[in-house]
Each structure stands twice: as C-alpha cells, then as structure tokens.
Design an enzyme around this catalytic site. Sequence first.
Site, PDB file in Angstrom:
ATOM      1  N   THR A 102       0.512  -0.613  -0.131  1.00 30.76           N
ATOM      2  CA  THR A 102       0.052   0.070   0.523  1.00 30.76           C
ATOM      3  C   THR A 102       0.704   1.053   0.054  1.00 30.76           C
ATOM      4  O   THR A 102       0.803   2.055  -0.969  1.00 30.76           O
ATOM      5  CB  THR A 102      -0.273   0.191   1.296  1.00 30.76           C
ATOM      6  N   HIS A 240      -2.689  -1.549  -6.251  1.00 30.23           N
ATOM      7  CA  HIS A 240      -1.915  -3.118  -6.271  1.00 30.23           C
ATOM      8  C   HIS A 240      -2.997  -4.290  -5.888  1.00 30.23           C
ATOM      9  O   HIS A 240      -4.560  -4.213  -5.829  1.00 30.23           O
ATOM     10  CB  HIS A 240      -0.731  -3.230  -4.981  1.00 30.23           C
TER      11      HIS A 240
END
Length: 242
Positions: A102, A240
């Site tokens: 993240t 992601h």
Amino acid sequence: KPTTTIVFISLLLLTCIALSAASAFAFLFFSSSSDGSRSALAPSQAAARPLVKLQRPVVLLVSSDGFRFGYQFKTDAPNIRRLIANGTEAEQGLIPVFPSLTFPNHYSIVTGLYPAYHGIINNFFVDPNTGDYFTMGSHEPKWWLGEPLWETVVKHGLRAATYFWPGSEVNKGPWTCPKEFCKFYNGSVPFEERGHKVGPDDPQITEAVARIDWMMGKLIKGLEERGVFDDVNIIMVGDHGM
C-alpha cells in the site's frame, strides 16, 4: 463467513474514504472557481476541452486500495464503464511497483517515482545507516522524498485536499497538511489488508465491486446535479492487486 464479511466491509469503507476525499477536493476547487479575484488561464494554459461552468478544470483522484485489474469485469459496473467510455483506460491494467504494498505504491502514484527514489520502500522498514524505524505512522519529512501532487498544487497557488492518502500528513515544502483540507489517518477505520486472507475470487469481493460502482455512480450524479461533471476529470485507480 466472518472473515469474508470483514473483507467486504473493509473494501466498502475504504472506497467511501476515497470518495469522501474526492468530494472534499471538488468542494475546494468549486469554491475557489467562484473567486472573482482569480483571473482565467492564459490561452496557452487553457484546457483542450472548453469548460462548461468552472473557471479551471478539476481533478479527482480516487484510489480503491487493493482494487486489482479485472475486478471491473466481475459484475455489472455501469458507472465505471461510463467513465471508461467517456475517457480512457489501461486496457491491460498496470503493473504495480515493487514491493506491491500500500504505502510504496500509493506514494509512487502521487510522485511518479519508484520506491528506491521516493524513499518509501515498504510499509515497515529500518534505515541501515541510522537504525531508525519507519512505520505507517512515520510523518518525518526525511523519509518522504520526491514531490507529491498536493505539494505541486500548493506551489502553483492552488488548493489541494487529501483523505488518508499515505504521505499527505507530512509537512513538506509549502504543504502543511491544513486541518480543514487534510485528514490524518484514523486506525479505527478498516483498510484492505484483510482482503489478503480470502483472495480475489471470493463472492464477497464481487459484491463489493458492485457496491463500489454504485458509490461511483453517486459521485457522478452529484457532479451532474451541480452542472460540473464535464469540467471534472475523474481518475480511478487501485494501488496493487491481491
């Protein structure tokens, strides 16, 4: 399934956070656009598409953490498809920077730099030279290199607003994370990390995607009701995959 329920709720809450940030960003620009003291952009700086209502175009960057490529095909997503039809898309998806976590990826999105250059190489790491520890609560400027979008915006005399975007709490350059425009991270709000426990093909994820599309529809409707939808550039990203 208590675990999948947590995943579903977490993904929805995170998207709500992103949409809240987008709404705040829009409010700032809409309010500033009515300020008669600000002159219109010079012809060389004008937008390629004529503006309908605002004096300058607005950009809303919405990130749904962990929204991997392909989620948009899991269920009917008319609002996401509408954004694509009226704009563009990365048809084959994008490759996240390494590591696909993240903090490194979110900071790469707003700086355009790889982690080795912007400094955030993981969610947690140790500086081998000093022994100092970096955590997701580290707000010292020494860790955060490069120039994020909000810093660039402020340098040009404009306003920026952020909500839970990694790095936005850091006082850096002209950006001071003003209280009214910059929300500090609140650990009581769930985030997508729990999604790693079930994977991308869990039925709860499909339901979450439908819910996210519905919330994007609410954002679009709100912009249309204000007559500014055609003046707003919405960028929807994921940091992601899973």
